[in-house]
Design a protein around this motif. Structure first.
Motif, short mmCIF file in Angstrom:
data_model
loop_
_atom_site.label_atom_id
_atom_site.label_comp_id
_atom_site.label_asym_id
_atom_site.label_seq_id
_atom_site.Cartn_x
_atom_site.Cartn_y
_atom_site.Cartn_z
N GLU A 12 0.80 -1.22 0.00
CA GLU A 12 0.00 0.00 0.00
C GLU A 12 0.84 1.28 0.00
OE1 GLU A 12 -2.51 -0.77 3.42
OE2 GLU A 12 -4.01 -1.68 2.11
N PRO A 13 1.65 1.43 -1.03
CA PRO A 13 2.51 2.63 -1.10
C PRO A 13 1.70 3.88 -1.45
CG PRO A 13 2.74 1.33 -3.09
CD PRO A 13 1.84 0.55 -2.20
N LYS A 14 2.34 5.03 -1.26
CA LYS A 14 1.68 6.30 -1.64
C LYS A 14 1.98 6.64 -3.08
CE LYS A 14 2.08 8.31 2.97
NZ LYS A 14 3.28 8.39 3.82
N MET A 15 3.19 6.28 -3.49
CA MET A 15 3.65 6.65 -4.83
C MET A 15 4.14 5.39 -5.53
SD MET A 15 4.36 9.20 -6.93
CE MET A 15 4.44 8.44 -8.55
N CYS A 16 3.48 5.01 -6.60
CA CYS A 16 3.86 3.80 -7.32
C CYS A 16 4.53 4.16 -8.63
CB CYS A 16 2.63 2.95 -7.64
SG CYS A 16 1.60 2.62 -6.22
N VAL A 17 5.73 3.60 -8.84
CA VAL A 17 6.41 3.79 -10.12
C VAL A 17 6.38 2.44 -10.83
CG1 VAL A 17 8.57 4.41 -11.24
CG2 VAL A 17 7.91 5.54 -9.09
N LEU A 18 5.79 2.41 -12.01
CA LEU A 18 5.70 1.15 -12.76
C LEU A 18 6.61 1.22 -13.97
CD1 LEU A 18 2.91 1.48 -11.17
CD2 LEU A 18 1.98 -0.10 -12.86
N ASP A 19 7.69 0.45 -13.93
CA ASP A 19 8.67 0.50 -15.00
C ASP A 19 8.35 -0.56 -16.05
OD1 ASP A 19 10.85 0.96 -16.57
OD2 ASP A 19 12.32 0.09 -15.18
N LYS B 2 -5.97 9.19 -3.80
CA LYS B 2 -4.84 9.73 -3.02
C LYS B 2 -3.50 9.18 -3.52
CE LYS B 2 -6.96 10.85 1.34
NZ LYS B 2 -7.11 10.51 2.75
N ARG B 3 -3.54 7.90 -3.85
CA ARG B 3 -2.31 7.24 -4.29
C ARG B 3 -1.95 7.76 -5.68
NH1 ARG B 3 -3.65 2.02 -3.06
NH2 ARG B 3 -2.70 2.32 -1.03
N SER B 4 -0.65 8.00 -5.88
CA SER B 4 -0.22 8.52 -7.18
C SER B 4 0.58 7.47 -7.94
CB SER B 4 0.67 9.75 -6.98
OG SER B 4 0.01 10.68 -6.15
N PHE B 5 0.60 7.61 -9.25
CA PHE B 5 1.26 6.62 -10.10
C PHE B 5 2.12 7.31 -11.16
CE2 PHE B 5 -2.44 4.56 -8.43
CZ PHE B 5 -2.06 3.24 -8.23
N LEU B 6 3.26 6.70 -11.40
CA LEU B 6 4.09 7.10 -12.54
C LEU B 6 4.26 5.84 -13.39
CD1 LEU B 6 5.86 9.11 -14.06
CD2 LEU B 6 7.76 8.45 -12.57
N VAL B 7 3.67 5.86 -14.57
CA VAL B 7 3.66 4.67 -15.42
C VAL B 7 4.64 4.89 -16.57
CG1 VAL B 7 2.22 3.18 -16.85
CG2 VAL B 7 1.23 4.33 -14.85
N ILE B 8 5.70 4.07 -16.58
CA ILE B 8 6.69 4.17 -17.66
C ILE B 8 6.35 3.11 -18.69
CG2 ILE B 8 9.12 3.87 -18.26
CD1 ILE B 8 9.75 4.79 -15.36
N THR B 9 6.19 3.52 -19.93
CA THR B 9 5.81 2.52 -20.94
C THR B 9 6.28 2.95 -22.33
OG1 THR B 9 3.98 1.30 -21.93
CG2 THR B 9 3.52 3.58 -21.29
N HIS B 10 6.40 1.96 -23.19
CA HIS B 10 6.73 2.23 -24.59
C HIS B 10 5.46 2.41 -25.41
CE1 HIS B 10 10.98 1.98 -25.23
NE2 HIS B 10 11.08 0.91 -24.47
N TYR B 11 4.40 1.79 -24.93
CA TYR B 11 3.22 1.68 -25.80
C TYR B 11 2.00 2.36 -25.20
CZ TYR B 11 6.27 -1.79 -27.77
OH TYR B 11 7.35 -2.40 -28.32
#
Lengths: 429, 251
Positions: free
Chosen positions: B165-172, B197-206
């Motif tokens: 249950e993180p606050k900030m999710c980075v998805l590589d 509330k939870r934030s996301f950074l989604v790294i993707t090619h597509y």
């Protein structure tokens, strides 16, 4: 030659240092034979090829080097196991602390008693497997043990046994020099588990001769305690009949000097043997040596050697393992792996894996690796919030776990996993 | 939530600059996507945020809720609420997946001054979350990621995220190596964690992943910098025209 004199002076001195009481004629002959053998070989010295990586001085020096007692409040290993408990204090059987020498399917007595009897089945084994194991490599400390040991157990499994015999070695005097010799016979179709635990003595020399007959199964699990200053030399001589199973596992933690030799010989077809060890050395001068010699002289047998060592703060780990496949021992499957995990730059892992094969239809492999903790795995664990020290422990336990899992009894292997984990946790105290 | 200012990063072992001044602000509850050609520095940024060794920060700052991330150990960043879903989850033989999860959850709770979850409570929670991600009991018992398929590894990442249950999710590049169904499953897992509330950074090619995980903001990264930011339509533009036009536009 000065060096040779040193070897022979030392063996004479060691033989003279122990009182050997009278026993039955066969026992005295076996002792005399071993003593003669030892005088011929001389005591091991650092110059010997077989002792290249381990200085034997601490195992042969007289007077016995002192080893301070290591006081701790741990529950003794295997205390939770339903077993027949037999206690040796500084290498001397202590009946008062032991259970009765009785177990269904087993004939059990002390070596002292057995060696006094004129007629005894142990006659065919005592000093015999040890003498067989002196060729092609000499093992003088085992010969010394046969020549002078009066303490030990004589165990014969005649049928199915439902609990292990658990031998606990207590170290009580800081100059104790113990010689313990066990003779084990597992009759055809019978099974037996022997557990050993504890440091034993300031200096502890033990021999176990185990004759595992056709279709029999012998399991051996040993833990050598954390006494920092103890010195230990052990020899396990195993002879395997057809369709038999032999498993031996040893966990070694700390101790200034440990040399564990396992010498196995396959004499019947379709038998299986595993010798495994996990050791953790955490301190300057801690030295563990596992020396294994497996001889295949029959058809379709399988042997495994699995040894893992975690070392730090100046500890040294040694592995010498050999698989000898004699002419005609076809369909042999021999496997050997030894791995060292170094937690810092001050520690050493020395390995000498050997294969010698005279049969042409065999599958033998050996490998040896040395490395550090995997940074990627460590980062993965810490990135999930596991503190670095705890993550490192998890990886160390996982590494040793691959050897511990060679124990074919999940309750026993789990017990060893847990004990190791507790030790690691204490270290962070 | 996550504030990155002029972040400059090089490799420790060779003289090579990878991030050349990245600025990024992700607010509470927002989903941002970063797209960009290979070698633009996307994965490096995720590693640097999570605290992987081998990189040297030569300038700039990165804070999570005003706390300096770059000064912390990886486990402290995790306890502070940062989670990185790995592009290549690491296989760890000998460490049971369940043991690993429980150790991680309890380590974070401890770091935050909370009590351990009991084995029973933990089991209940993990079973429910695993079920939603179609992770069976066998996968939980096996060593961490060992013998897992690509899809299983990524689902396992999302399970860890759900448990921690993180606050900030980075998805590589969580979509790499996934087929369409697996991608949907993973996206559903991520969406289930979106709570405003939870934030996301989604790294993707597509762009395809972004059909399932709808971003508020899309950034294009190239040569160690964010060269353009916009709404979801920016991802569609990349999908249709590639990066060439964008790169030319900036140059």
């Amino acid at each position: 030659m000065a060096m040779n004199n040193l070897k022979f002076d030392a063996s004479d001195a060691l033989l003279a240092a122990f009182d050997v009481p009278n026993g039955a004629k066969w026992a005295m002959e076996a002792r005399g034979f071993a003593a003669t053998n030892l005088r011929r070989m001389g005591a091991p010295v650092k110059r010997d090829e077989y002792w290249k990586y381990t200085n034997p001085t601490g195992l042969t020096a007289l007077p016995t080097p002192k080893a301070a007692l290591f006081i701790n409040d741990e529950t003794p290993m295997f205390d939770g196991v339903d077993r027949v408990k037999l206690v040796f204090v500084d290498g001397v059987f202590d009946a008062a602390q032991s259970d009765d020498l009785a177990l269904d399917g087993v004939e059990l007595e002390t070596l002292e008693d057995a060696l006094r009897k004129d007629i005894h089945w142990a006659k065919d084994l005592f000093g015999v497997l040890e003498a067989n194991g002196q060729n092609p490599v000499e093992r003088p400390l085992a010969a010394l043990n046969t020549a002078v040991a009066t303490q030990g157990l004589v165990i014969r499994a005649t049928g199915k046994t439902d609990k292990p015999i658990a031998i606990r070695y207590i170290h009580s005097a800081d100059t104790s020099d113990a010689m313990v010799h066990h003779v084990v016979k597992v009759d055809a179709g019978a099974n037996l588990t022997v557990l050993e635990s504890g440091p034993g003595a300031a200096r502890f020399n033990s021999v176990m001769e185990a004759d595992v007959l056709d279709g029999a199964a012998f399991h051996h699990v040993r833990t050598q305690g954390r006494d920092h200053e103890r010195r230990t030399a052990t020899h396990m001589f195993g002879r395997l009949g057809a369709d038999s199973i032999f498993r031996s596992f040893t966990m070694t933690v700390n101790g200034v000097l440990t040399r564990n030799e396992s010498i196995l010989e396959f004499t019947g077809d379709n038998a299986k043997a595993t010798v495994g060890g996990a050791s953790a050395g955490d301190g300057n001068g801690f030295h563990h040596d596992d020396t294994v010699f497996v001889t295949h002289d029959s058809l379709n047998c399988e042997s495994r050697q699995v040894f893992k060592k975690v070392l730090r703060n100046g500890a040294t780990g040694v592995f010498q393992g050999k698989i000898l496949v004699k002419e005609g021992a076809q369909k042999t499957d021999g496997y050997q792996i030894s791995q060292g995990l170094l937690l810092d730059d001050n520690s050493n892992f020395l390995a000498k894996p050997e294969l010698e094969i005279y049969a042409d239809d065999v599958a033998c492999s050996h490998g040896s690796t040395v490395g550090a903790i995997d940074d990627d795995a460590l980062f993965y664990l810490t990135s999930r919030g596991v503190p670095k020290s705890q993550a490192q422990d998890m990886l160390v336990l996982a590494f040793l776990g691959e050897a511990i899992d060679e124990i074919d009894d999940s309750a026993l292997s789990e017990g060893i996993h847990i004990r190791l984990a507790e030790w690691m946790e204490r270290r962070h105290g | 939530m996550l504030n990155i200012k002029n972040l400059q990063v090089g490799l420790e072992e060779e003289d090579k600059q990878i991030l050349k001044g990245v600025d990024l602000n992700i607010g509470e509850g927002e989903v941002h996507a970063i797209m960009g050609p290979n070698g633009s520095g996307k994965s490096t940024m995720s590693y640097v945020l999570a605290g992987k060794g081998g990189y040297e920060v030569t300038g700039g700052t990165a804070t999570l809720n005003e706390v300096d991330l770059l000064e912390m150990e990886p486990e402290e960043r995790a306890a502070a609420g940062l989670f990185l879903a790995f592009q290549y989850p690491v296989e760890i033989p000998g460490v049971g997946n369940m043991t690993f999860l429980r150790t991680a959850v309890n380590a974070q709770r401890k770091a935050r001054g909370e009590d351990d979850l009991s084995a029973g409570e933990f089991l209940k929670v993990v079973r429910a979350k695993a079920k939603a991600l179609k992770i069976d009991a066998d996968m939980l018992k096996r060593p961490v990621n060992v013998g897992f398929s690509g899809g299983e590894k990524k689902r396992n990442e999302i399970l860890q995220m759900a448990m921690l249950e993180p606050k900030m999710c980075v998805l590589d590049e969580t979509d790499s190596g996934l087929d369409v169904d697996a991608m949907k499953l993973v996206a559903e897992g991520v969406n289930a964690l979106r709570d405003g509330k939870r934030s996301f950074l989604v790294i993707t090619h597509y762009q395809r992943l972004l059909d399932h995980i709808k971003p508020d903001v899309v950034h294009i990264m190239a040569d160690g910098k964010i060269i353009k930011s916009g709404g979801p339509e920016l991802a569609l533009e990349v999908e249709n025209n590639g990066y060439a036009d964008l790169l030319a536009e900036v140059a």
